[in-house]
Motif scaffolding. Structure first.
Motif, PDB file in Angstrom:
ATOM      1  N   MET A 279       0.847  -1.199   0.000  1.00 14.88           N
ATOM      2  CA  MET A 279       0.000   0.000   0.000  1.00 14.88           C
ATOM      3  C   MET A 279       0.882   1.249   0.000  1.00 14.88           C
ATOM      4  O   MET A 279       0.617   2.210  -0.705  1.00 14.88           O
ATOM      5  N   TYR A 280       1.921   1.191   0.814  1.00 12.72           N
ATOM      6  CA  TYR A 280       2.812   2.349   0.953  1.00 12.72           C
ATOM      7  C   TYR A 280       3.425   2.701  -0.396  1.00 12.72           C
ATOM      8  O   TYR A 280       3.489   3.864  -0.784  1.00 12.72           O
ATOM      9  N   ARG A 281       3.858   1.653  -1.108  1.00 16.01           N
ATOM     10  CA  ARG A 281       4.485   1.900  -2.415  1.00 16.01           C
ATOM     11  C   ARG A 281       3.486   2.535  -3.372  1.00 16.01           C
ATOM     12  O   ARG A 281       3.832   3.383  -4.185  1.00 16.01           O
ATOM     13  N   PHE A 282       2.240   2.138  -3.264  1.00  9.79           N
ATOM     14  CA  PHE A 282       1.225   2.745  -4.138  1.00  9.79           C
ATOM     15  C   PHE A 282       0.880   4.162  -3.690  1.00  9.79           C
ATOM     16  O   PHE A 282       0.754   5.057  -4.508  1.00  9.79           O
ATOM     17  N   GLU A 283       0.793   4.351  -2.335  1.00  7.99           N
ATOM     18  CA  GLU A 283       0.461   5.687  -1.815  1.00  7.99           C
ATOM     19  C   GLU A 283       1.509   6.684  -2.265  1.00  7.99           C
ATOM     20  O   GLU A 283       1.205   7.796  -2.650  1.00  7.99           O
ATOM     21  N   THR A 284       2.790   6.270  -2.201  1.00  7.45           N
ATOM     22  CA  THR A 284       3.879   7.198  -2.497  1.00  7.45           C
ATOM     23  C   THR A 284       4.255   7.148  -3.976  1.00  7.45           C
ATOM     24  O   THR A 284       5.152   7.865  -4.398  1.00  7.45           O
ATOM     25  N   GLY A 285       3.601   6.281  -4.710  1.00  8.95           N
ATOM     26  CA  GLY A 285       3.842   6.208  -6.158  1.00  8.95           C
ATOM     27  C   GLY A 285       5.201   5.616  -6.511  1.00  8.95           C
ATOM     28  O   GLY A 285       5.683   5.800  -7.623  1.00  8.95           O
ATOM     29  N   THR A 286       5.851   4.934  -5.551  1.00  8.05           N
ATOM     30  CA  THR A 286       7.148   4.342  -5.883  1.00  8.05           C
ATOM     31  C   THR A 286       7.033   2.823  -5.990  1.00  8.05           C
ATOM     32  O   THR A 286       6.597   2.161  -5.054  1.00  8.05           O
ATOM     33  N   MET A 287       7.405   2.315  -7.146  1.00  4.07           N
ATOM     34  CA  MET A 287       7.370   0.871  -7.297  1.00  4.07           C
ATOM     35  C   MET A 287       8.703   0.275  -6.851  1.00  4.07           C
ATOM     36  O   MET A 287       8.842  -0.926  -6.693  1.00  4.07           O
ATOM     37  N   GLU A 288       9.711   1.150  -6.651  1.00  6.15           N
ATOM     38  CA  GLU A 288      11.006   0.670  -6.137  1.00  6.15           C
ATOM     39  C   GLU A 288      10.831   0.343  -4.651  1.00  6.15           C
ATOM     40  O   GLU A 288       9.995   0.923  -3.976  1.00  6.15           O
ATOM     41  N   GLN A 289      11.660  -0.567  -4.145  1.00  7.50           N
ATOM     42  CA  GLN A 289      11.603  -0.898  -2.721  1.00  7.50           C
ATOM     43  C   GLN A 289      12.272   0.226  -1.941  1.00  7.50           C
ATOM     44  O   GLN A 289      13.459   0.474  -2.121  1.00  7.50           O
ATOM     45  N   PRO A 290      11.537   0.959  -1.068  1.00  3.65           N
ATOM     46  CA  PRO A 290      12.209   1.979  -0.259  1.00  3.65           C
ATOM     47  C   PRO A 290      13.010   1.339   0.872  1.00  3.65           C
ATOM     48  O   PRO A 290      12.977   0.126   1.024  1.00  3.65           O
TER      49      PRO A 290
END
Ligand SMILES: C[S@@+](CC[C@H](N)C(=O)[O-])C[C@H]1O[C@@H](n2cnc3c(N)ncnc32)[C@H](O)[C@@H]1O
Length: 423
Positions: A279-290
């Motif tokens: 969800m976080y990756r979608f919320e922040t628009g990053t498909m890379e692993q933070p």
């Protein structure tokens, strides 16, 4: 023309070996339970003794390892018996399964009847599709590299590498398989040519659902908040498995959803962590692993954007469900089913009947259980593509067209959907 085989006796025994010689001829070698000698039984449709359907039914019933019972007679073609030291029969009668073979491992089949000397390992070549000939001993055995076991053992003509060489061969084999899968499933109409991993399918589907059914969902949430019904929801997530989609809809976007799934699955903590990270990756628009260890991110991940938890109903979507949960069915705005197996067509039919929007992503067809499903052209529905066509051909009674779209993930990714023009 149908041709009967006169029954001579009934054999009950274990299928020790099954061999399909072509699409209309197979035989089994059977070990009778009364200790009489093993014999061979032919099943065929080319002489008119069986139709295609019964041939397939017999083939399935004669699974190696299974104990079956079948009526047999002399072979229609008497030359089948010539030169054989064992009895040859033919059957065109239904095969009863007495003891099913349920072991996860494939049954280790016997060598052919009459072959007394074990086969010697003889060097053999195979020809690749580009015409290049390679000796089998220079190639890795696909059973070995897949399952680390091969029922031919020492007699296998292919390589059985061990330790590090096994690991290397397995990596290479997996890469090759992925490459071949991509070639085999290439679809020039699909706009997503470099797709996201299959594991992201639920969240990608939710994104698409939110965009496509924005109006229906908004109205659904409004009605939900106004309703006094004892059983209500906005989305019916049928065959929802663990409930990923419903969880993201509820905790991510505040959309009440009910999972209809007969199998109760464990929801371990790591499942929630994985989902929250997605969800976080979608919320922040990053498909890379933070950097998940970063303090800021960890604080963000401690809560979800919304507090709506899905409801689970551990049951099948069937006629009884529609009676038992009529209030719920009439309250929802949208029926969804991602890779919903046997529930796909019931979802579509229920939604159409109730005049509610639906979105299904078909995968397996289960054609053997649904032989009445036919396209308008008369073709039987046996592939995913035909199932998609079958849904599109359903009558919407002038309430809008059933459409399709491609989702951006690997695997079966065509969504078939309908927005009734009621709004
Ligand atoms: C391939 S899984 C998909 C699970 C989930 N939607 C996903 O994509 O991860 C198919 C699910 O369909 C469920 N199922 C099969 N027939 C069903 C039916 N008639 N009603 C509800 N669920 C059904 C099975 O229990 C299984 O969990």
């Amino acid at each position: 023309m149908s041709m009967d085989i006169k029954t001579v006796c009934t054999i009950t025994g274990q299928v020790r070996r099954r061999r399909k010689l072509c699409k209309f001829l197979f035989f089994v070698e059977i070990q009778p339970t009364d200790n009489s000698p093993n014999s061979q039984i032919f099943f065929r449709s080319d002489d008119g003794s069986l139709d295609d359907f019964s041939f397939q039914e017999s083939l399935r019933a004669c699974r190696p390892g299974q104990v079956i019972q079948v009526q047999v007679g002399e072979p229609h073609n008497p030359t089948e018996q010539q030169g054989k030291s064992y009895k040859v029969w033919q059957s065109n009668k239904p095969v009863s399964i007495i003891v099913p073979y349920t072991d996860r491992e494939a049954f280790l089949q016997d060598p052919p009847l009459g072959s007394t000397i074990p086969k010697k390992k003889v060097e053999k070549n195979i020809e690749l599709s580009n015409g290049v000939k390679l000796s089998k001993s220079s190639l890795v055995c696909k059973y070995w590299v897949n399952k680390n076991t091969c029922e031919r053992g020492e007699l296998c003509l292919f390589q059985h590498p061990v330790d590090e060489q096994f690991e290397q061969a397995r990596i290479q084999w997996l890469e090759e398989r992925e490459k071949n899968r991509k070639i085999a499933t290439y679809n020039p109409d699909d706009p997503h040519q470099s797709k996201k991993p299959h594991g992201l399918r639920a969240i990608i589907f939710v994104e698409w659902v939110r965009k496509t059914f924005a109006k229906e969902l908004e109205k659904g949430v409004h009605n939900y908040n106004e309703s006094n019904a004892s059983e209500k929801s906005v989305v019916l997530d049928v065959a929802g498995g663990k409930g990923e989609i419903s969880y993201v809809l509820g905790r991510g976007f505040g959309i009440p959803s009910t999972v209809v799934e007969p199998v109760k699955r464990k929801l371990p903590n790591y499942w929630f962590t994985r989902l929250r990270r997605l969800m976080y990756r979608f919320e922040t628009g990053t498909m890379e692993q933070p950097d998940w260890k970063s303090k800021e991110i960890q604080v963000d991940l401690m809560t979800w954007p919304c507090n709506v938890t899905p409801t689970y109903l551990h049951t099948l979507l069937d006629d009884q469900f529609l009676l038992d949960h009529a209030e719920l069915v009439s309250s929802v705005s949208l029926f969804i089913g991602l890779h919903a197996d046997q529930a796909t067509i019931p979802i579509v039919e229920t939604a159409l009947k109730a005049g509610k929007a639906f979105a299904v992503v078909p995968c397996c067809v289960f054609s053997h259980d649904n032989r009445t499903r036919q396209l308008k052209s008369g073709e039987l529905v046996t592939t995913t593509e035909q199932q998609i066509q079958y849904i599109c051909e359903k009558d919407t009674q002038g309430r809008g067209t059933i459409k399709t779209a491609y989702l951006d993930f690997e695997g079966k990714n065509v969504v078939v959907y309908w927005i009734p023009n009621l709004f």
